[in-house]
Write an enzyme that holds these catalytic residues in place. Structure first.
Site, PDB file in Angstrom:
ATOM      1  N   HIS A  95      45.437  23.673  40.843  1.00 50.73           N
ATOM      2  CA  HIS A  95      45.141  23.164  39.493  1.00 50.73           C
ATOM      3  C   HIS A  95      44.821  21.665  39.513  1.00 50.73           C
ATOM      4  O   HIS A  95      45.472  20.869  38.821  1.00 50.73           O
ATOM      5  CB  HIS A  95      46.339  23.451  38.569  1.00 50.73           C
ATOM      6  CG  HIS A  95      45.887  23.770  37.173  1.00 50.73           C
ATOM      7  ND1 HIS A  95      46.212  24.925  36.519  1.00 50.73           N
ATOM      8  CD2 HIS A  95      45.105  23.081  36.316  1.00 50.73           C
ATOM      9  CE1 HIS A  95      45.668  24.925  35.322  1.00 50.73           C
ATOM     10  NE2 HIS A  95      44.982  23.817  35.180  1.00 50.73           N
ATOM     11  N   ASP A 131      41.129  27.514  41.824  1.00 58.99           N
ATOM     12  CA  ASP A 131      41.953  26.344  41.492  1.00 58.99           C
ATOM     13  C   ASP A 131      43.126  26.791  40.629  1.00 58.99           C
ATOM     14  O   ASP A 131      44.071  26.031  40.428  1.00 58.99           O
ATOM     15  CB  ASP A 131      41.103  25.310  40.737  1.00 58.99           C
ATOM     16  CG  ASP A 131      41.852  23.988  40.544  1.00 58.99           C
ATOM     17  OD1 ASP A 131      42.467  23.517  41.526  1.00 58.99           O
ATOM     18  OD2 ASP A 131      41.838  23.440  39.431  1.00 58.99           O
ATOM     19  N   GLU A 170      50.747  30.776  39.748  1.00 57.62           N
ATOM     20  CA  GLU A 170      50.836  29.328  39.982  1.00 57.62           C
ATOM     21  C   GLU A 170      51.978  28.624  39.260  1.00 57.62           C
ATOM     22  O   GLU A 170      52.396  27.532  39.680  1.00 57.62           O
ATOM     23  CB  GLU A 170      49.515  28.650  39.605  1.00 57.62           C
ATOM     24  CG  GLU A 170      49.283  28.537  38.109  1.00 57.62           C
ATOM     25  CD  GLU A 170      47.975  27.806  37.767  1.00 57.62           C
ATOM     26  OE1 GLU A 170      46.976  28.027  38.457  1.00 57.62           O
ATOM     27  OE2 GLU A 170      47.984  27.042  36.798  1.00 57.62           O
ATOM     28  N   ARG A 230      41.643  29.760  34.145  1.00 61.99           N
ATOM     29  CA  ARG A 230      43.043  30.151  34.059  1.00 61.99           C
ATOM     30  C   ARG A 230      43.260  31.364  34.970  1.00 61.99           C
ATOM     31  O   ARG A 230      42.424  32.272  35.016  1.00 61.99           O
ATOM     32  CB  ARG A 230      43.447  30.513  32.618  1.00 61.99           C
ATOM     33  CG  ARG A 230      43.665  29.321  31.699  1.00 61.99           C
ATOM     34  CD  ARG A 230      44.883  28.484  32.092  1.00 61.99           C
ATOM     35  NE  ARG A 230      45.083  27.323  31.231  1.00 61.99           N
ATOM     36  CZ  ARG A 230      44.627  26.104  31.482  1.00 61.99           C
ATOM     37  NH1 ARG A 230      43.909  25.860  32.557  1.00 61.99           N
ATOM     38  NH2 ARG A 230      44.889  25.099  30.662  1.00 61.99           N
TER      39      ARG A 230
HETATM   40  P1  NAI Z   1      35.372  25.261  25.807  1.00 64.25           P
HETATM   41  O1  NAI Z   1      36.185  25.685  24.645  1.00 64.25           O
HETATM   42  O2  NAI Z   1      34.429  24.090  25.664  1.00 64.25           O
HETATM   43  O3  NAI Z   1      34.495  26.490  26.333  1.00 64.25           O
HETATM   44  C1  NAI Z   1      34.990  27.778  26.476  1.00 64.25           C
HETATM   45  C2  NAI Z   1      33.808  28.715  26.323  1.00 64.25           C
HETATM   46  O4  NAI Z   1      34.276  30.038  26.577  1.00 64.25           O
HETATM   47  C3  NAI Z   1      33.218  28.715  24.911  1.00 64.25           C
HETATM   48  O5  NAI Z   1      31.820  28.552  24.971  1.00 64.25           O
HETATM   49  C4  NAI Z   1      33.601  30.085  24.368  1.00 64.25           C
HETATM   50  O6  NAI Z   1      32.640  30.618  23.445  1.00 64.25           O
HETATM   51  C5  NAI Z   1      33.635  30.886  25.649  1.00 64.25           C
HETATM   52  N1  NAI Z   1      34.321  32.172  25.491  1.00 64.25           N
HETATM   53  C6  NAI Z   1      35.295  32.506  24.630  1.00 64.25           C
HETATM   54  N2  NAI Z   1      35.612  33.801  24.775  1.00 64.25           N
HETATM   55  C7  NAI Z   1      34.818  34.289  25.745  1.00 64.25           C
HETATM   56  C8  NAI Z   1      34.655  35.566  26.342  1.00 64.25           C
HETATM   57  N3  NAI Z   1      35.397  36.613  25.954  1.00 64.25           N
HETATM   58  N4  NAI Z   1      33.728  35.717  27.308  1.00 64.25           N
HETATM   59  C9  NAI Z   1      32.983  34.666  27.710  1.00 64.25           C
HETATM   60  N5  NAI Z   1      33.070  33.434  27.169  1.00 64.25           N
HETATM   61  C10 NAI Z   1      33.974  33.256  26.206  1.00 64.25           C
HETATM   62  O7  NAI Z   1      36.399  25.016  26.988  1.00 64.25           O
HETATM   63  P2  NAI Z   1      36.204  24.115  28.287  1.00 64.25           P
HETATM   64  O8  NAI Z   1      36.608  22.714  27.993  1.00 64.25           O
HETATM   65  O9  NAI Z   1      34.857  24.355  28.869  1.00 64.25           O
HETATM   66  O10 NAI Z   1      37.342  24.722  29.242  1.00 64.25           O
HETATM   67  C11 NAI Z   1      37.262  26.043  29.749  1.00 64.25           C
HETATM   68  C12 NAI Z   1      38.584  26.401  30.384  1.00 64.25           C
HETATM   69  O11 NAI Z   1      38.788  25.603  31.551  1.00 64.25           O
HETATM   70  C13 NAI Z   1      39.809  26.068  29.495  1.00 64.25           C
HETATM   71  O12 NAI Z   1      40.094  27.126  28.649  1.00 64.25           O
HETATM   72  C14 NAI Z   1      40.890  25.833  30.492  1.00 64.25           C
HETATM   73  O13 NAI Z   1      41.609  27.045  30.631  1.00 64.25           O
HETATM   74  C15 NAI Z   1      40.179  25.507  31.795  1.00 64.25           C
HETATM   75  N6  NAI Z   1      40.490  24.169  32.314  1.00 64.25           N
HETATM   76  C16 NAI Z   1      40.920  24.059  33.631  1.00 64.25           C
HETATM   77  C17 NAI Z   1      41.218  22.810  34.171  1.00 64.25           C
HETATM   78  C18 NAI Z   1      41.642  22.644  35.598  1.00 64.25           C
HETATM   79  O14 NAI Z   1      42.213  21.591  35.945  1.00 64.25           O
HETATM   80  N7  NAI Z   1      41.397  23.604  36.469  1.00 64.25           N
HETATM   81  C19 NAI Z   1      41.136  21.606  33.346  1.00 64.25           C
HETATM   82  C20 NAI Z   1      40.623  21.833  32.006  1.00 64.25           C
HETATM   83  C21 NAI Z   1      40.348  23.079  31.524  1.00 64.25           C
END
Ligand code: NAI
Length: 329
Positions: free
Chosen positions: A295, A258, A263, A234
């Site tokens: 994105h 990305d 954005e 994000r």
């Molecule tokens: P997820 O929920 O599986 O993993 C997120 C991880 O971040 C978890 O392991 C969590 O413990 C960790 N986390 C939480 N707070 C934290 C902190 N303060 N410091 C470090 N780590 C921390 O989520 P997922 O599916 O891996 O997605 C991650 C992010 O990717 C989403 O939140 C979304 O914003 C973004 N995303 C971007 C896309 C794109 O098209 N560019 C598409 C899908 C998701």
């Protein structure tokens, strides 16, 4: 069950159209407009709305949706930082999302950005098209044997960690929780250690109060000179003004984004004929070592198919009052 689908693109209609026959009770109306307070009244008479990353699903929008009789907000994405979840709860509007559809789609784009900025592929492509076969400005570094630092080792971060291992990199990570699936090859360290040791830093944690602007001048100063930074998570994880200061300090070999703070008005719009009054993005793009995509991490055939399937199942579950792990609470 009537679903109003906001900000519908051609590819959305295609991917949802392909799975719709498996959900005979669901009727979809697609509109071009983004969900925001101004367009929320269109939802009158619909049971649910479907929205994406750039929608404004704040309190004002939710209040209008409630008045319109909408019972569920279905986010066709993983992130939900643009939804006022507390307000939805107060109003009794169910919010569901697609927590995982194809983590590898995003992770592969993260590595593509890292490689593209490292080997300056965007420059090389244009140079050769212009009959310029010189190597000026194209020198990169080896990833093999270097250290990759993954911030956030959930589904996407874990996929990125595996890709980095495949490149022969040492993989270190920072997360508030450790992912046991990565125990055999990932070493968890503090954020400061990660910043200090990594040659490639890739952000995969969600945007929350605790992660807002986690990459700022102070954290950039802790990074190695010549580091590559990639953000596919994000935009607001990175303080853009301070990133620009870091770039000007020659801190980065490359920056691949990305997602970026500005954005929202841009995502999936063609603004090529517009004159931007002020644009931090344009300033970022003026640097030779920055590459920005809009994105598109999720944008693979496999991810689109999974998003459509899961969103329509979320619709059915929401209408049947079924709580599932896809609920945002
Ligand atoms: P997820 O929920 O599986 O993993 C997120 C991880 O971040 C978890 O392991 C969590 O413990 C960790 N986390 C939480 N707070 C934290 C902190 N303060 N410091 C470090 N780590 C921390 O989520 P997922 O599916 O891996 O997605 C991650 C992010 O990717 C989403 O939140 C979304 O914003 C973004 N995303 C971007 C896309 C794109 O098209 N560019 C598409 C899908 C998701």
């Amino acid at each position: 069950m009537k679903l109003l689908f906001y900000a519908a693109k051609v590819y959305d209609k295609k991917s949802f159209g392909l799975v719709l026959e498996r959900f005979p009770g669901v009727e979809i109306e697609y509109i071009d407009h983004e969900l925001e307070p101004r367009t929320a009244p269109i939802a009158k008479g619909f049971d649910a709305v479907c929205a994406f990353v750039s929608a404004n699903v704040g309190a004002e929008t939710l209040d209008i949706l409630k008045e319109c009789g909408v019972k569920a907000v279905l986010m066709r994405c993983a992130g939900f930082n643009n939804v006022d979840v507390a307000r939805a709860k107060e109003l009794g509007i169910v919010v569901k999302r697609v927590p995982a559809y194809s983590p590898e789609s995003v992770a592969e784009l993260a590595m593509a950005l890292a490689m593209a900025v490292n080997r300056r592929l965007y420059k090389a492509y244009n140079k050769v098209r212009e009959n310029d076969y010189t190597l000026k400005g194209l020198r990169g570094v080896l990833f093999y044997g270097k250290t990759a630092g993954i911030v956030g080792t959930g589904k996407i971060g874990a996929a990125m960690a595996r890709i980095c291992r495949g490149f022969g990199m040492r993989v270190i990570a920072y997360d508030v929780y450790q992912n046991p699936a990565l125990a055999d090859f990932v070493e968890y360290v503090s954020l400061d250690e990660l910043l200090a040791q990594s040659d490639l830093i890739s952000l995969h944690c969600p945007l929350m109060d605790s992660t807002y602007h986690m990459i700022n001048l102070e954290s950039i100063k802790k990074m190695k000179d010549g580091v590559i930074l990639v953000n596919t998570s994000r935009g607001a994880l990175v303080d853009t003004d301070e990133l620009i200061q870091g770039i000007r300090m020659n801190k980065f070999l490359g920056v691949g984004l990305d997602v970026y703070e500005e954005e929202t008005g841009n995502v999936y719009e063609d603004r090529s004929d517009e004159i931007m009054e002020h644009s931090v993005t344009a300033r970022l793009l003026s640097f030779p070592n920055v590459m920005i995509t809009s994105h598109q991490g999720f944008y693979t055939m496999e991810a689109l198919a999974a998003i459509a399937e899961i969103t329509l199942q979320n619709m059915v579950d929401a209408m049947e009052g079924k709580e599932t792990p896809n609920d945002v609470k």
